[in-house]
Scaffold this active site. Structure first.
Site, PDB file in Angstrom:
ATOM      1  N   ASP A 227       0.713  -1.012   0.197  1.00 46.93           N
ATOM      2  CA  ASP A 227      -0.167  -0.022  -0.018  1.00 46.93           C
ATOM      3  C   ASP A 227       0.912   1.130   0.066  1.00 46.93           C
ATOM      4  O   ASP A 227       2.095   1.117   0.272  1.00 46.93           O
ATOM      5  CB  ASP A 227      -1.018  -0.170   1.134  1.00 46.93           C
ATOM      6  CG  ASP A 227      -2.425   0.881   0.981  1.00 46.93           C
ATOM      7  OD1 ASP A 227      -2.099   1.805   0.088  1.00 46.93           O
ATOM      8  OD2 ASP A 227      -3.249   0.585   1.730  1.00 46.93           O
TER       9      ASP A 227
HETATM   10  C1  BGC Z   1      -5.222   3.194  -0.215  1.00 48.68           C
HETATM   11  C2  BGC Z   1      -5.506   2.172  -1.434  1.00 48.68           C
HETATM   12  C3  BGC Z   1      -4.940   2.966  -2.581  1.00 48.68           C
HETATM   13  C4  BGC Z   1      -3.561   3.554  -2.348  1.00 48.68           C
HETATM   14  C5  BGC Z   1      -3.299   4.553  -3.709  1.00 48.68           C
HETATM   15  C6  BGC Z   1      -3.858   4.022  -0.305  1.00 48.68           C
HETATM   16  O1  BGC Z   1      -4.284   4.951   0.698  1.00 48.68           O
HETATM   17  O2  BGC Z   1      -5.347   2.553   0.940  1.00 48.68           O
HETATM   18  O3  BGC Z   1      -6.345   1.401  -1.454  1.00 48.68           O
HETATM   19  O4  BGC Z   1      -5.138   2.166  -3.884  1.00 48.68           O
HETATM   20  O5  BGC Z   1      -3.740   4.627  -1.403  1.00 48.68           O
HETATM   21  O6  BGC Z   1      -4.369   5.561  -4.009  1.00 48.68           O
END
Ligand code: BGC
Length: 721
Positions: A227
């Protein structure tokens, strides 16, 4: 396989630096992708672009279909619709020149307050897994890499970047892992790890869950991506099984990909509702701050692969074979989807209005009729008052990385105005309920806040009095990076419903647009209650289709609705946790599994939802694992039914849930006809996870209960194991 040879040839030619480049996030020169791998020009290895999902394809300043929230999709209990939804998402991803979409969201719904529940499917693992598989399959059918997320036990936003979920192996196996395993089986090319830790180890570095379980046991051959800004130790992450680190750019640069203002060349249809004052009344949503939620990652604690991986490999802290495995996974995923040699078939061009229609179909089919004393469906020519603080905007979703700029937003007011043959009058009653979004942290305050309206509940009540029927729209507010403080509707919306109910005795329909259960103190004073979730851009037209009976409300609840204190996570230790840990002490007793073992009656049980048709169930039969259930539509309207099969295990020494969903079928039953639902039950329908024996089927008699919800059994059949 040709692609295997190519990948091995490339691997033999790549330098260590180039290999590290292929697994390190970096900035997309066009500023469009959420995540970007730049490729290696010397060897003609192209870049790989990832765009956020799962409610639509999020690319800054660009429009895309704002599909209904996954929770709404899951409420259809129709996995064919889910596959189509995945395919539509994949098609839009391809058309926008991206290779991967960061979807589906497949975390189990453990607590009703989680700020991202709208991005997920269900409180039940089998239901969640079926939708994870269908959406993944649909995305991958377009040669687009699906990324089920967030692996695993990311069941809350509070402290998500630091909290450790203390969870038993049994609960992981029975509840939290199945949707990921199903997405892997459906061909997911990638899996995103969660921010949180599980049993003390960060999911970015979790050798047991990532390497041993996901890869070795589930057979996942794609790449595991972190993530965003979650990787604290590059070597530990690589050795634990993480293959790709994201985003690899500073937060300031990330902010550009987070800006959500699409160019204004849209032709959205929005209704002008008569003004009820434009003074400086307070917003209906309290000021919120993301500083204290513990959900925003700190980029300064993130160790990027682009800086730390080469030295880690050179010093042998990360073996070069591991780096080769990481690169092999990325290149194989690219090769298999035709990205590596640019051999993907031309993508189907996106039929924008076709996708809008699909979004409308899902939103309507996922709508749950919670209560109806016969007022619905509405006659075409009744005079309707459409009331609610946000009736002039389509509710596209919650806040955060899933936000999409819609192609064609249809507000509730527009939807009903277009459908009705009677008079339609409109009233807000309250200042608009403002959305809260994690994305606001990326956008500096402009200081030009729109003036808000003054509350005028009295006027709304008067408008209601003058109409035959009132439809009141209420909503909750949720966002990534913040959990709901309570299940109460924000602001004075309950007061508004109560005032309208009083003015327009028993001719009021309440449409709730929410991310799950909300308290409904007025529910016995109104004629009908409809749960419409976050319906996406077709909000108004989809709701009108259900209210006027053009679409049978075939949604069933994927989450139990109950008073807040009745949920098994209502102590601080269990949610949101204390001293850095959240204890999953309820074990496998989540959702209806908890309510079945307790004396609390849910307000609306899992699987609940009325149809405008009436169904009679014949006797269920079981033949070689296939359950057959004849369902007769005894009404004069065509209808959709969701036949649900729950398994009751025999008495055992192990504490097991009273019953567990074992299968379901969404069927169409024309008026007066009988349709036989067929549901296949495999071993997973009967077994439990034993921490020393693994998956175990206890010997004895199992009862398969078949019905309309977990609490509404219509026929039963027994089977011995
Ligand atoms: C989220 C993800 C997301 C990523 C990119 C993170 O804060 O948990 O679900 O895909 O950001 O935006």
């Amino acid at each position: 396989m040709a692609s295997e040879t190519t990948v091995e040839e490339l691997l033999s030619e790549l330098t260590v630096e180039e290999k590290c480049t292929l697994v390190s996030g970096t900035s997309d020169p066009t500023g469009r992708a959420t995540g970007y791998l730049e490729g290696v020009e010397r060897l003609d290895i192209p870049s790989l672009g990832m765009a956020d999902g799962p409610l639509g394809v999020r690319i800054p300043h660009e429009r895309a279909t704002a599909f209904p929230a996954p929770l709404s999709l899951a409420a259809t209990f129709d996995t064919e619709l889910a596959y189509e939804h995945g395919a539509a998402l994949g098609r839009e991803t391809r058309e926008k020149g991206m290779d991967s979409v960061l979807a589906p969201g497949t975390n189990l719904i453990r607590t009703p307050q989680n700020g991202r529940n709208f991005e997920y499917f269900s409180e039940d693992p089998l239901h969640s897994a079926a939708f994870a598989a269908a959406v993944t399959g649909g995305i991958e059918s377009q040669d687009v890499v699906a990324t089920p997320k967030h692996y695993v036990a990311n069941n809350q936003e509070t402290d998500r970047v630091s909290v450790s979920a203390e969870v038993s192996e049994r609960a992981l196996r029975e509840l939290y892992l199945p949707s990921f395993e199903a997405a892997v089986d459906a061909g997911a090319g990638s899996v995103m790890t969660a921010y949180n830790a599980v049993n003390g180890t960060s999911m970015s570095e979790h050798g047991h869950l990532v390497r041993d379980v996901l890869k070795d046991e589930f057979g996942f051959e794609g790449y595991v991506v972190s993530d965003w800004f979650a990787t604290e130790g590059a070597a530990a992450a690589a050795n634990g099984g993480l293959d790709v680190e994201m985003p690899g750019i500073p937060m300031t640069e990330m902010a550009n990909t987070m800006s959500d203002d699409a160019s204004p060349e849209d032709d959205s249809v929005e209704t002008s509702v008569p003004s009820e004052g434009t003074a400086d009344a307070p917003s209906e949503t309290p000021e919120s701050s993301f500083e204290t939620t513990g959900a925003i990652p700190d980029p300064s604690t993130c160790e990027r692969f682009s800086e730390a991986l080469v030295p880690a490999v050179e010093s042998d802290e990360v073996p070069e074979e591991r780096l080769d495995d990481m690169v092999r996974r990325v290149l194989t995923v690219m090769a298999d989807r035709g990205v590596l040699d640019d051999s993907r078939a031309d993508s189907d061009s996106v039929d924008v209005s076709g996708h809008h229609n699909h979004a409308e179909r899902v939103a309507a089919r996922g709508t749950v009729l919670l209560e109806n004393d016969g007022l619905l469906p509405l006659a075409d020519d009744v005079d309707v008052a459409v009331i609610g603080p946000n009736i002039d905007e389509a509710l596209l979703g919650g806040g955060g990385s899933s936000e999409v700029e819609a192609t064609n937003p249809q507000s509730p007011a527009t939807g009903i105005e277009e459908r009705s043959d009677g008079d339609v009058s409109l009233a807000y009653g309250l200042p608009s309920v403002e959305s809260v979004s994690m994305m606001d942290i990326f956008q500096p305050e402009t200081g030009d806040d729109e003036p808000t309206r003054k509350p005028d509940i009295e006027n709304a009540a008067q408008v209601a009095k003058d109409a035959d029927v009132s439809v009141v729209f209420v909503r909750d507010v949720t966002t990534e990076a913040m959990d709901r403080e309570s299940l109460e509707l924000p602001g004075r919306q309950n007061e508004l419903v109560e005032a309208v109910a009083e003015a327009n005795d028993r001719t009021i329909v309440v449409v709730v647009n929410s991310s799950g259960p909300v308290a409904m103190p007025w529910r016995e004073t109104v004629a009908a209650v409809v749960e419409g979730w976050y319906p996406g851009q077709a909000h108004g037209t989809a709701t009108a289709a259900v209210l006027y009976g053009d679409t049978d409300p075939s949604g069933r609840l994927p989450v139990t609705f109950a008073p807040e204190e009745a949920y098994p996570t209502s102590t601080k230790r269990r949610f949101p946790g204390e001293d850095g840990s959240v204890r999953y002490e309820e074990g496998v007793f989540v959702g209806y599994r908890a309510f079945d073992s307790d004396t609390t009656e849910p307000t609306y049980p899992f699987g609940h939802g009325h149809s405008y048709a009436d169904f009679t169930y014949g006797d269920a039969t079981l033949d070689d694992g296939r359950l057959s259930v004849p369902v007769e539509n005894v009404s004069d309207r065509d209808g959709h039914e969701v036949v649900q099969a729950y398994v009751r295990p025999p008495e055992t020494t192990v504490d097991r849930p009273e019953r567990e969903l074992a299968g379901f079928a969404a069927i169409e039953v024309p008026a007066g006809d009988t349709t036989t639902a067929e549901i296949d039950l495999d071993d997973r329908a009967f077994d439990r996870y034993d921490e020393s024996e693994g998956w175990t089927i206890d010997p004895g008699t199992y009862t398969i209960e078949v019905g309309r919800s977990v609490r509404d059994v219509r026929t039963e059949v027994e089977v011995e194991h």
